[in-house]
Design a protein around this motif. Structure first.
Motif, PDB file in Angstrom:
ATOM      1  N   MET A   1      11.304   5.014 -23.167  1.00 35.71           N
ATOM      2  CA  MET A   1      12.433   4.428 -24.181  1.00 35.71           C
ATOM      3  C   MET A   1      11.875   3.123 -24.909  1.00 35.71           C
ATOM      4  SD  MET A   1      15.470   3.531 -21.346  1.00 35.71           S
ATOM      5  CE  MET A   1      14.618   2.412 -20.409  1.00 35.71           C
ATOM      6  N   ALA A   2      12.567   2.922 -26.133  1.00 31.95           N
ATOM      7  CA  ALA A   2      12.002   1.843 -26.962  1.00 31.95           C
ATOM      8  C   ALA A   2      13.307   1.436 -27.426  1.00 31.95           C
ATOM      9  CB  ALA A   2      11.250   2.548 -28.357  1.00 31.95           C
ATOM     10  N   GLY A   3      13.428   0.047 -27.333  1.00 33.28           N
ATOM     11  CA  GLY A   3      14.357  -0.601 -27.697  1.00 33.28           C
ATOM     12  C   GLY A   3      14.245  -2.202 -27.908  1.00 33.28           C
ATOM     13  N   ASN A   4      15.194  -2.722 -28.758  1.00 38.26           N
ATOM     14  CA  ASN A   4      15.045  -4.413 -29.275  1.00 38.26           C
ATOM     15  C   ASN A   4      16.588  -4.897 -28.470  1.00 38.26           C
ATOM     16  OD1 ASN A   4      13.082  -4.186 -30.737  1.00 38.26           O
ATOM     17  ND2 ASN A   4      14.162  -3.921 -32.712  1.00 38.26           N
ATOM     18  N   ARG A   5      15.955  -6.131 -27.869  1.00 35.19           N
ATOM     19  CA  ARG A   5      17.319  -7.149 -27.654  1.00 35.19           C
ATOM     20  C   ARG A   5      17.329  -8.066 -28.550  1.00 35.19           C
ATOM     21  NH1 ARG A   5      17.162 -12.318 -23.929  1.00 35.19           N
ATOM     22  NH2 ARG A   5      19.512 -12.458 -23.663  1.00 35.19           N
ATOM     23  N   ASP A   6      18.718  -8.164 -29.097  1.00 33.05           N
ATOM     24  CA  ASP A   6      19.124  -8.995 -30.017  1.00 33.05           C
ATOM     25  C   ASP A   6      19.928 -10.198 -29.233  1.00 33.05           C
ATOM     26  OD1 ASP A   6      17.875  -7.478 -31.878  1.00 33.05           O
ATOM     27  OD2 ASP A   6      19.863  -6.499 -32.217  1.00 33.05           O
ATOM     28  N   GLU A   7      19.839 -11.454 -29.505  1.00 33.39           N
ATOM     29  CA  GLU A   7      20.429 -12.619 -28.825  1.00 33.39           C
ATOM     30  C   GLU A   7      20.235 -13.987 -29.540  1.00 33.39           C
ATOM     31  OE1 GLU A   7      22.912 -13.967 -27.086  1.00 33.39           O
ATOM     32  OE2 GLU A   7      22.587 -12.433 -25.438  1.00 33.39           O
ATOM     33  N   PHE A   8      21.223 -14.862 -29.193  1.00 30.42           N
ATOM     34  CA  PHE A   8      21.011 -16.078 -29.774  1.00 30.42           C
ATOM     35  C   PHE A   8      19.654 -16.728 -29.186  1.00 30.42           C
ATOM     36  CE2 PHE A   8      25.586 -15.605 -30.263  1.00 30.42           C
ATOM     37  CZ  PHE A   8      25.851 -15.958 -31.461  1.00 30.42           C
ATOM     38  N   HIS A   9      19.052 -17.390 -29.987  1.00 36.29           N
ATOM     39  CA  HIS A   9      17.484 -17.764 -29.549  1.00 36.29           C
ATOM     40  C   HIS A   9      17.617 -19.133 -28.544  1.00 36.29           C
ATOM     41  CE1 HIS A   9      15.274 -15.352 -32.081  1.00 36.29           C
ATOM     42  NE2 HIS A   9      16.007 -15.767 -33.289  1.00 36.29           N
ATOM     43  N   ALA A  10      18.760 -19.562 -28.585  1.00 36.71           N
ATOM     44  CA  ALA A  10      18.965 -20.884 -27.710  1.00 36.71           C
ATOM     45  C   ALA A  10      19.275 -20.329 -26.162  1.00 36.71           C
ATOM     46  CB  ALA A  10      20.243 -21.626 -28.284  1.00 36.71           C
ATOM     47  N   ARG A  11      19.644 -18.985 -26.099  1.00 36.74           N
ATOM     48  CA  ARG A  11      19.818 -18.605 -24.837  1.00 36.74           C
ATOM     49  C   ARG A  11      18.777 -18.626 -23.842  1.00 36.74           C
ATOM     50  NH1 ARG A  11      25.032 -14.813 -22.785  1.00 36.74           N
ATOM     51  NH2 ARG A  11      24.339 -14.371 -20.533  1.00 36.74           N
ATOM     52  N   PRO A  12      18.786 -18.943 -22.636  1.00 41.26           N
ATOM     53  CA  PRO A  12      17.203 -19.277 -22.325  1.00 41.26           C
ATOM     54  C   PRO A  12      17.057 -17.501 -21.576  1.00 41.26           C
ATOM     55  CG  PRO A  12      18.802 -20.152 -20.803  1.00 41.26           C
ATOM     56  CD  PRO A  12      19.739 -20.019 -22.127  1.00 41.26           C
ATOM     57  N   ALA A  13      15.717 -17.183 -21.355  1.00 41.11           N
ATOM     58  CA  ALA A  13      15.316 -16.063 -20.752  1.00 41.11           C
ATOM     59  C   ALA A  13      14.105 -16.190 -20.552  1.00 41.11           C
ATOM     60  CB  ALA A  13      15.492 -15.092 -21.795  1.00 41.11           C
ATOM     61  N   ALA A  14      13.701 -15.647 -19.212  1.00 43.51           N
ATOM     62  CA  ALA A  14      12.297 -15.387 -18.916  1.00 43.51           C
ATOM     63  C   ALA A  14      11.643 -14.005 -19.201  1.00 43.51           C
ATOM     64  CB  ALA A  14      12.466 -15.471 -17.101  1.00 43.51           C
ATOM     65  N   ALA A  15      10.162 -14.326 -19.273  1.00 45.24           N
ATOM     66  CA  ALA A  15       9.454 -13.042 -19.905  1.00 45.24           C
ATOM     67  C   ALA A  15       9.410 -12.129 -18.840  1.00 45.24           C
ATOM     68  CB  ALA A  15       8.188 -13.520 -20.303  1.00 45.24           C
ATOM     69  N   LEU A  16       9.001 -10.743 -19.208  1.00 42.49           N
ATOM     70  CA  LEU A  16       8.859  -9.622 -18.319  1.00 42.49           C
ATOM     71  C   LEU A  16       7.924 -10.161 -17.380  1.00 42.49           C
ATOM     72  CD1 LEU A  16       8.818  -6.300 -17.869  1.00 42.49           C
ATOM     73  CD2 LEU A  16       7.129  -6.442 -19.339  1.00 42.49           C
ATOM     74  N   GLN A  17       8.306  -9.587 -16.144  1.00 41.68           N
ATOM     75  CA  GLN A  17       7.655  -9.870 -14.975  1.00 41.68           C
ATOM     76  C   GLN A  17       8.315  -9.236 -13.662  1.00 41.68           C
ATOM     77  OE1 GLN A  17       7.872 -14.113 -13.567  1.00 41.68           O
ATOM     78  NE2 GLN A  17       9.199 -14.360 -15.101  1.00 41.68           N
ATOM     79  N   PRO A  18       7.395  -9.016 -12.637  1.00 38.21           N
ATOM     80  CA  PRO A  18       8.124  -8.551 -11.245  1.00 38.21           C
ATOM     81  C   PRO A  18       8.800  -9.943 -10.828  1.00 38.21           C
ATOM     82  CG  PRO A  18       5.847  -8.083 -11.303  1.00 38.21           C
ATOM     83  CD  PRO A  18       6.126  -8.817 -12.442  1.00 38.21           C
ATOM     84  N   TRP A  19      10.175  -9.548 -10.260  1.00 31.21           N
ATOM     85  CA  TRP A  19      11.060 -10.558  -9.802  1.00 31.21           C
ATOM     86  C   TRP A  19      10.691 -10.992  -8.407  1.00 31.21           C
ATOM     87  CZ3 TRP A  19      16.856  -9.495 -11.725  1.00 31.21           C
ATOM     88  CH2 TRP A  19      16.807  -9.459 -13.236  1.00 31.21           C
ATOM     89  N   ASP A  20      10.206 -12.311  -8.099  1.00 30.92           N
ATOM     90  CA  ASP A  20      10.119 -12.429  -6.754  1.00 30.92           C
ATOM     91  C   ASP A  20      11.388 -12.513  -5.913  1.00 30.92           C
ATOM     92  OD1 ASP A  20       7.294 -13.119  -7.419  1.00 30.92           O
ATOM     93  OD2 ASP A  20       7.749 -15.173  -7.762  1.00 30.92           O
ATOM     94  N   SER A  21      12.350 -12.536  -6.310  1.00 29.43           N
ATOM     95  CA  SER A  21      13.639 -12.430  -5.418  1.00 29.43           C
ATOM     96  C   SER A  21      13.873 -11.088  -4.758  1.00 29.43           C
ATOM     97  CB  SER A  21      15.009 -13.001  -6.294  1.00 29.43           C
ATOM     98  OG  SER A  21      14.960 -11.932  -7.343  1.00 29.43           O
ATOM     99  N   ASN A  22      13.191  -9.970  -5.491  1.00 32.97           N
ATOM    100  CA  ASN A  22      13.264  -8.638  -5.038  1.00 32.97           C
ATOM    101  C   ASN A  22      11.827  -8.334  -4.214  1.00 32.97           C
ATOM    102  OD1 ASN A  22      16.114  -7.787  -5.549  1.00 32.97           O
ATOM    103  ND2 ASN A  22      15.341  -8.717  -7.434  1.00 32.97           N
ATOM    104  N   THR A  23      11.180  -9.447  -4.003  1.00 29.33           N
ATOM    105  CA  THR A  23       9.616  -9.117  -3.568  1.00 29.33           C
ATOM    106  C   THR A  23       9.008  -8.027  -4.695  1.00 29.33           C
ATOM    107  OG1 THR A  23      10.211  -6.865  -2.209  1.00 29.33           O
ATOM    108  CG2 THR A  23      10.281  -9.283  -1.252  1.00 29.33           C
TER     109      THR A  23
END
Length: 261
Positions: free
Chosen positions: A18-40
């Motif tokens: 898969m190849a894709g782009n996410r478009d969004e308002f720059h002010a909307r907060p987001a965390a970078a790609l990473q394993p989510w600790d909440s799901n171990t």
């Protein structure tokens, strides 16, 4: 995501690419790609810090998911977060087929969406505007903020780049990154009519949108082989297209925590 092309069971090594782009308002907060600790570490994705979901991601056992909005200015934007659809699938253990089958019964609760989920056995599409569910056949598929495989100019260009990559002998992913960075604006005669004004339709017609308040926030590649191993690679951007960094996480495929680099 606002643009994605995918190849399902068409490559000798990668069962899903898969190849894709996410478009969004720059002010909307987001965390970078990473394993989510909440799901171990089970979920590997970027994270929308406002609603808690994600636009594209993978799980350590080689499942993957992506969601796009369906553009309809007259449709209600209220309801549960669409990004949670991908996050819940990746955090759980349901097959793509069972998950979309159950979700179809309550899909109308959500704002308009297109959802693609894949596991070892199938790649499933579910849209709710209108309700449409099917198992994708092996081959190339694409979507933006309209119907699955709708011939929007930027969707066609990204699918063509993916088709060219599949036909090539090399393993380098540069042509796909280049296609995701394409700022070509479609000619007016090619533009879809989604109910927004013409100037905005033009601005949103390029694969990569460079804007001060709104634009492409992330470009992502997901590659999963026939054993369930692979990687997810994210490049991040800020206002006016400024590069903010990139992260690649390996997908082990055996259910163990994924290393990040």
């Amino acid at each position: 995501m606002c643009l994605v092309a995918l190849a399902w069971k068409t490559h000798p090594r990668w069962r899903l690419l898969m190849a894709g782009n996410r478009d969004e308002f720059h002010a909307r907060p987001a965390a970078a790609l990473q394993p989510w600790d909440s799901n171990t570490g089970r979920v590997i994705a970027g994270r929308d810090l406002r609603s808690g979901g994600t636009w594209v991601g993978a799980s350590v056992d080689g499942r993957a998911g992506v969601v796009t909005n369906f553009r309809d200015p007259l449709a209600s934007a209220s309801g549960p977060s669409r990004g949670q659809l991908v996050a819940d699938y990746l955090a759980g253990h349901s097959s793509a087929g069972i998950y979309t089958q159950v979700l179809a019964d309550r899909a109308a609760e959500y704002p308009p969406f297109n959802l693609v989920l894949a596991d070892a056995d199938s790649c499933q599409f579910l849209g709710n505007h209108p309700l449409h569910r099917l198992a994708l056949a092996p081959g190339l598929h694409g979507m933006s903020n309209g119907a699955l495989d709708a011939p929007w100019p930027k969707t066609r260009r990204l699918m063509a780049a993916l088709a060219g990559w599949l036909d090539g002998a090399g393993a380098a992913f540069d042509p796909l990154w280049d296609a995701l960075a394409d700022e070509t604006v479609a000619a007016d005669v090619e533009l879809p009519d989604t109910g927004i004004d013409l100037d905005l339709e033009r601005r949103l017609s390029s694969a990569f949108i460079r804007g001060h308040d709104y634009g492409t926030r992330a470009s992502t590649l997901v590659a999963i082989d026939h054993s369930g191993a692979g990687f997810i690679h994210e490049r991040r951007f800020g206002a006016d297209g400024a590069a903010l960094g990139e992260t690649r996480v390996e997908i082990p495929g055996g259910g163990t925590e994924a290393p990040c680099r």
